[in-house]
Design a protein around this motif. Structure first.
Motif, PDB file in Angstrom:
ATOM      1  N   GLY A 110     -36.301  -9.853  13.129  1.00 27.05           N
ATOM      2  CA  GLY A 110     -35.355  -8.990  13.041  1.00 27.05           C
ATOM      3  C   GLY A 110     -35.786  -7.681  13.608  1.00 27.05           C
ATOM      4  N   PHE A 111     -34.883  -6.953  14.533  1.00 25.76           N
ATOM      5  CA  PHE A 111     -34.843  -5.764  14.859  1.00 25.76           C
ATOM      6  C   PHE A 111     -34.048  -4.630  13.964  1.00 25.76           C
ATOM      7  N   ASP A 112     -34.407  -3.390  13.637  1.00 27.89           N
ATOM      8  CA  ASP A 112     -33.465  -2.573  13.267  1.00 27.89           C
ATOM      9  C   ASP A 112     -32.724  -2.035  14.204  1.00 27.89           C
ATOM     10  N   THR A 113     -31.513  -1.314  14.032  1.00 29.42           N
ATOM     11  CA  THR A 113     -30.414  -0.971  14.691  1.00 29.42           C
ATOM     12  C   THR A 113     -30.814  -0.309  15.717  1.00 29.42           C
ATOM     13  N   LEU A 114     -32.087   0.829  15.498  1.00 27.33           N
ATOM     14  CA  LEU A 114     -32.521   1.791  16.694  1.00 27.33           C
ATOM     15  C   LEU A 114     -33.588   1.395  17.758  1.00 27.33           C
ATOM     16  N   THR A 115     -33.870   0.157  17.483  1.00 30.11           N
ATOM     17  CA  THR A 115     -35.000  -0.634  18.147  1.00 30.11           C
ATOM     18  C   THR A 115     -36.168   0.291  18.078  1.00 30.11           C
ATOM     19  N   ARG A 116     -36.576   0.480  16.931  1.00 34.98           N
ATOM     20  CA  ARG A 116     -38.014   1.012  16.536  1.00 34.98           C
ATOM     21  C   ARG A 116     -39.031   0.340  15.841  1.00 34.98           C
ATOM     22  N   TYR A 117     -38.247  -0.555  15.095  1.00 33.83           N
ATOM     23  CA  TYR A 117     -39.063  -1.552  14.362  1.00 33.83           C
ATOM     24  C   TYR A 117     -38.820  -3.161  14.581  1.00 33.83           C
ATOM     25  N   VAL A 118     -39.714  -3.894  14.419  1.00 40.99           N
ATOM     26  CA  VAL A 118     -39.495  -5.440  14.193  1.00 40.99           C
ATOM     27  C   VAL A 118     -40.052  -5.901  12.896  1.00 40.99           C
ATOM     28  N   PHE A 119     -39.189  -6.682  12.221  1.00 40.54           N
ATOM     29  CA  PHE A 119     -39.609  -7.193  10.995  1.00 40.54           C
ATOM     30  C   PHE A 119     -39.981  -8.748  11.368  1.00 40.54           C
ATOM     31  N   SER A 120     -40.974  -9.237  10.729  1.00 40.21           N
ATOM     32  CA  SER A 120     -41.465 -10.455  10.908  1.00 40.21           C
ATOM     33  C   SER A 120     -41.693 -11.298   9.410  1.00 40.21           C
ATOM     34  N   GLY A 121     -41.151 -12.459   9.295  1.00 42.95           N
ATOM     35  CA  GLY A 121     -41.523 -13.263   7.977  1.00 42.95           C
ATOM     36  C   GLY A 121     -42.162 -14.700   8.347  1.00 42.95           C
ATOM     37  N   LEU A 138     -46.588  -1.227   9.709  1.00 44.92           N
ATOM     38  CA  LEU A 138     -46.238   0.101   8.737  1.00 44.92           C
ATOM     39  C   LEU A 138     -45.951  -0.360   7.252  1.00 44.92           C
ATOM     40  N   ASN A 139     -45.501  -1.640   6.992  1.00 43.62           N
ATOM     41  CA  ASN A 139     -45.489  -2.021   5.653  1.00 43.62           C
ATOM     42  C   ASN A 139     -45.678  -3.518   5.467  1.00 43.62           C
ATOM     43  N   TYR A 140     -45.853  -3.996   4.420  1.00 43.80           N
ATOM     44  CA  TYR A 140     -46.111  -5.237   3.704  1.00 43.80           C
ATOM     45  C   TYR A 140     -45.067  -5.488   2.600  1.00 43.80           C
ATOM     46  N   PHE A 141     -44.248  -6.473   2.749  1.00 43.13           N
ATOM     47  CA  PHE A 141     -43.635  -6.871   1.608  1.00 43.13           C
ATOM     48  C   PHE A 141     -43.969  -8.452   1.225  1.00 43.13           C
ATOM     49  N   SER A 142     -44.368  -8.618   0.046  1.00 46.60           N
ATOM     50  CA  SER A 142     -44.934  -9.561  -0.678  1.00 46.60           C
ATOM     51  C   SER A 142     -43.784 -10.468  -1.312  1.00 46.60           C
ATOM     52  N   HIS A 143     -43.995 -11.827  -1.201  1.00 46.96           N
ATOM     53  CA  HIS A 143     -42.742 -12.732  -2.086  1.00 46.96           C
ATOM     54  C   HIS A 143     -43.671 -13.716  -2.729  1.00 46.96           C
ATOM     55  N   ASP A 144     -42.846 -14.637  -3.544  1.00 49.18           N
ATOM     56  CA  ASP A 144     -43.475 -15.619  -4.195  1.00 49.18           C
ATOM     57  C   ASP A 144     -43.457 -16.956  -3.413  1.00 49.18           C
ATOM     58  N   GLY A 145     -42.836 -17.043  -2.208  1.00 49.36           N
ATOM     59  CA  GLY A 145     -42.882 -18.057  -1.353  1.00 49.36           C
ATOM     60  C   GLY A 145     -42.657 -17.830   0.155  1.00 49.36           C
ATOM     61  N   PRO A 146     -42.794 -18.741   0.957  1.00 50.63           N
ATOM     62  CA  PRO A 146     -42.628 -18.678   2.568  1.00 50.63           C
ATOM     63  C   PRO A 146     -41.076 -17.781   2.632  1.00 50.63           C
ATOM     64  N   VAL A 147     -41.078 -17.038   3.690  1.00 50.83           N
ATOM     65  CA  VAL A 147     -39.943 -16.386   3.995  1.00 50.83           C
ATOM     66  C   VAL A 147     -39.377 -17.066   5.225  1.00 50.83           C
ATOM     67  N   TYR A 148     -38.020 -17.831   4.933  1.00 48.94           N
ATOM     68  CA  TYR A 148     -37.309 -18.647   6.066  1.00 48.94           C
ATOM     69  C   TYR A 148     -36.567 -17.855   6.694  1.00 48.94           C
ATOM     70  N   GLY A 149     -35.686 -16.778   6.180  1.00 52.99           N
ATOM     71  CA  GLY A 149     -34.677 -16.141   7.014  1.00 52.99           C
ATOM     72  C   GLY A 149     -34.972 -14.737   6.566  1.00 52.99           C
ATOM     73  N   LEU A 150     -34.260 -13.762   7.888  1.00 48.93           N
ATOM     74  CA  LEU A 150     -34.461 -12.292   7.538  1.00 48.93           C
ATOM     75  C   LEU A 150     -33.111 -11.892   8.615  1.00 48.93           C
ATOM     76  N   SER A 151     -32.710 -10.695   8.042  1.00 52.63           N
ATOM     77  CA  SER A 151     -31.528 -10.073   8.707  1.00 52.63           C
ATOM     78  C   SER A 151     -31.497  -8.686   8.140  1.00 52.63           C
ATOM     79  N   VAL A 152     -31.166  -7.850   9.311  1.00 52.82           N
ATOM     80  CA  VAL A 152     -31.134  -6.427   9.239  1.00 52.82           C
ATOM     81  C   VAL A 152     -29.627  -5.936   9.182  1.00 52.82           C
ATOM     82  N   ASP A 153     -29.206  -4.940   8.338  1.00 53.23           N
ATOM     83  CA  ASP A 153     -27.772  -4.659   8.406  1.00 53.23           C
ATOM     84  C   ASP A 153     -27.488  -3.752   9.629  1.00 53.23           C
ATOM     85  N   ARG A 154     -26.461  -4.002  10.088  1.00 51.66           N
ATOM     86  CA  ARG A 154     -26.213  -3.280  11.469  1.00 51.66           C
ATOM     87  C   ARG A 154     -25.478  -2.254  11.495  1.00 51.66           C
TER      88      ARG A 154
END
Length: 736
Positions: A110-121, A138-154
């Motif tokens: 997922g891209f942020d709205t300003l096309t500065r970052y890209v997030f991957s899960g 830039l950052n890591y976000f840890s979870h309890d299981g695999p990440v299947y979906g991702l969405s950025v607020d437009r």
């Protein structure tokens, strides 16, 4: 004072921005009109392959402005493509790879709205925030299981949400850093996808493996704001997608084609259907396409992409059934999982089990393949299918190999066929469908994928389409197409249930589909017939209709049969009876014996014969000469061993009869043609007794009626290599 000095400049900038917007609006409308016209006329699209990954490509996402494409897959890398360079065939500029890699497969981007970052899960339970300028993490976000979906607020640049295998929908606010996320939903079953509403960030659409498609309001998340049509037979939803203004919601369930909803209603607007579409074995996505979202696109397990048009859909009605023929895009060599649309460049991107990414465009460009108004010449993948692959697959990406992986293709070929063979509509899979594309791993910690469907073998006839075996094989290019056709009844029943409360006659729909299928097969046979007729008659006499071609073919066969009936009938002895090999051997023996008799007759013409039998001998000689006239000179070379064996066998039978044979000269005049032919010349065996060939023939007494030997129902004449007696057949025996 400074405010006044800055006022005119600010005013000029504002006027420039407004004027640019006014000029840009008509230009965008013009581009949208061109895009829409091209897509409306499309029966196919131009395509091009992008190669840089070392494994399956599981995730695709275009940037908000359409300049970039991010891709991720089993090789654990996030690649950033410049779309304009890819369209312009600039091959020397390879995609940029983000520095930080995941420890396992990547599933979502997922891209942020300003096309500065890209997030991957991915499968390593992490979401990584990558900086597009530097490529660093830039950052890591840890979870309890695999990440299947991702969405950025437009609507804002601060929120993004994730869907996890652990059954959670989480929302992160990047303004507060890596604090505890806001929990929107927490179930025991996995969430496969999540999507922010494009105009209102308070709403989220989710896809759950057991609870289907739901709409959530983050302001009141104690329960779903709306539960969309729950399909008991197929509760697993794998993808949700809003159109550009959020007025439509597209969902994709396991074993079902895409279903279209109005987000404000729980009942579906319509269900799209095609008898060759099937999705079950991998996590797939669906998307809107076109400048006004007038197309719906999804990948299939039969290696094709399906593109339905929204023409004719009434947005005020519910439970509509759309079975108009979609545009079928062919070119992939395995399952198609991900599809995305670039609105600014009228461009589709697709990926799946292969290591490639495909670009699809309605505009012809240098180096691209395909056409726009003509369907593909090969409406299916032409490579051979694998059927017996291993149940576990591991990969080593240290080789950085971009060539096609036959082991991976074989694994998914077997997976699809096994799923179709074992699945029935009566059995519900109680286990949630996991992420089936987690098939690749590094050599240090290999991960494997197993078939998630029912493990027990079910009755193949349960839910099978009737008379499917009678359909032409031309409608089944490979075994996957054939198995989908066998399960068409069950899939059709499931699709009808997916339309909600609308009752439809499944048998009538199935009968219509089978009728269309037979019509396609008939047309294929007619086409083959016309091609064969063209080969036989040529361009000048080519029939214009299939009826005329059939009439010409019937007349041709009748003329052949009449000519055959007028031709002289062969002697009965030459008709092969019994097994082909035995008859052929006996025919060869008879031909050898006849040549021996013909040689004997020619020798006898040189010696003196009784006058009373002269006419009969001449007639016999004339008959044999005519019968053997077509024999080649090479056939005169006879196998001495076989010839001697045949002569010895016949002579032993007739030696006893010669001692008792006494007939008068009157009997000789009444002998038949067979008796004249049966007189054989003396062989080397007779010369051992001091007899010359001519003497042996002249001193032989007149032959009486003898008994001929039968072999496999065919009469065989006698040849006497050691005796001087010639035998005559009785007049009631079969003539040679």
């Amino acid at each position: 004072m400074s405010y006044l000095r800055q006022g005119p400049a600010a005013s000029l900038n504002l006027d420039h921005a407004l004027r640019y917007r006014e000029l840009d609006h008509p230009r965008s409308n013009l581009e949208a009109g061109i895009f829409r016209q091209r897509l409306h006329a499309a029966e196919n699209l131009y395509q091009r392959n992008l190669m840089a990954h070392f494994g399956c490509v599981n995730a695709l996402e275009f940037s908000p402005g359409g300049e970039y494409l991010a891709s991720g897959g089993d090789d654990k890398r996030v690649l950033l493509w410049n779309v304009d360079q890819a369209l312009g065939n600039v091959t020397e500029d390879s995609p940029a790879a983000m520095y930080g890699e995941h420890a396992s497969n990547i599933f979502c981007l997922g891209f942020d709205t300003l096309t500065r970052y890209v997030f991957s899960g991915g499968n390593d339970d992490l979401v990584i925030q990558h900086d597009l300028c530097t490529g660093k993490n830039l950052n890591y976000f840890s979870h309890d299981g695999p990440v299947y979906g991702l969405s950025v607020d437009r609507t804002t640049n601060n929120l993004f949400s994730v869907a996890t295998e652990h059954g959670e929908i989480l929302v992160y606010d990047m303004r507060v850093g890596k604090t505890e996320p806001f929990i929107v939903a927490n179930f025991r079953t996995p969430f496969n996808a999540v999507e922010f509403h494009p105009l209102n960030g308070n709403y989220l659409a989710t896809a759950n493996a057991r609870r289907g498609a739901q709409l959530w309001d983050m302001r009141n998340n104690t329960q779903p704001f709306r539960q969309y049509n729950y399909i008991t037979e197929s509760p697993s939803c794998m993808s949700v997608r809003f159109n550009c203004n959020g007025s439509l919601l597209l969902t994709l369930h396991r074993r079902l084609p895409p279903i279209l909803y109005n987000p404000s209603s729980s009942d579906p607007l319509c269900s799209f259907y095609h008898d060759e579409y099937f999705n079950s074995c991998t996590m797939k996505s669906c998307t809107f396409a076109g400048p006004h979202d007038e197309l719906v696109v999804s990948g299939s397990d039969n290696f094709n992409m399906f593109m339905w048009r929204l023409d004719g859909i009434n947005l005020e009605k519910k439970n509509q059934w759309i079975d108009t023929s979609p545009v079928i895009l062919t070119g992939h060599r395995s399952i198609v999982n991900q599809v995305r649309y670039n609105r600014q460049r009228c461009l589709l991107a697709s990926s799946g089990v292969e290591k490639i990414i495909k670009f699809w465009s309605p505009f012809a460009q240098q180096g691209w393949e395909g056409a726009l108004t003509e369907p593909s010449d090969t409406p299916h993948c032409t490579r051979p299918l694998h059927r017996n692959a291993t149940d576990h697959v591991s990969q080593d990406f240290s080789m950085r190999n971009m060539e096609e992986d036959q082991v991976m293709l074989a694994f998914f070929d077997t997976l699809v066929q096994r799923e179709l063979e074992t699945w029935t509509n009566n059995s519900n899979n109680t286990n949630a469908m996991g992420q089936l594309t987690t098939t690749a791993s590094d050599s240090s910690s290999p991960t494997s994928t197993e078939h998630s469907g029912s493990s027990t073998q079910s009755d193949e006839s349960d839910g099978d389409t009737p008379n499917v075996s009678e359909l032409s094989w031309q409608t089944h290019p490979n075994r996957i197409f054939y198995l989908i056709a066998k399960k068409r009844r069950a899939l059709l029943q499931l699709a009808v249930k997916g339309t909600g409360g609308q009752h439809r006659n499944v048998e009538q729909l199935l009968a219509r589909l089978l009728g269309e299928q037979r019509q396609v097969a008939t047309q294929a046979r007619i086409s083959e017939w016309l091609e064969e007729t063209h080969r036989l008659f040529g361009d000048d006499e080519l029939p214009t209709t299939s009826a005329e071609a059939a009439s010409r073919e019937r007349l041709r066969r009748e003329s052949i049969s009449q000519a055959t009936s007028r031709s002289p009938r062969k002697p009965p002895e030459l008709q092969m009876i019994g097994s082909l090999q035995a008859n052929f051997e006996q025919l060869e023996r008879k031909r050898k014996l006849m040549r021996l008799r013909f040689a004997a007759i020619k020798r006898r013409r040189k010696v003196r014969r009784p006058r009373r039998g002269r006419q009969e001998n001449d007639n016999a000689l004339a008959y044999d000469t005519e019968w053997l006239d077509d024999d080649d000179d090479d056939d005169d070379e006879i196998d001495n061993d076989n010839g001697n064996d045949n002569e010895m066998e016949i002579s032993h039978e007739t030696m006893g009869e010669d001692n008792n044979t006494n007939s008068s000269s009157d009997d000789t005049s009444n002998t038949s043609m067979e008796a004249q032919l049966s007189q054989a010349p003396s062989t080397s065996n007779s010369l051992q007794f001091g007899l010359e060939p001519n003497e042996a023939n002249n001193n032989s007494p007149p032959a009486a009626a003898t008994r001929n030997k039968k072999r496999n129902g065919l009469m065989t004449g006698a040849c006497y290599p050691e005796t001087t007696t010639s035998s005559n057949s009785s007049s009631n025996q079969t003539n040679i």
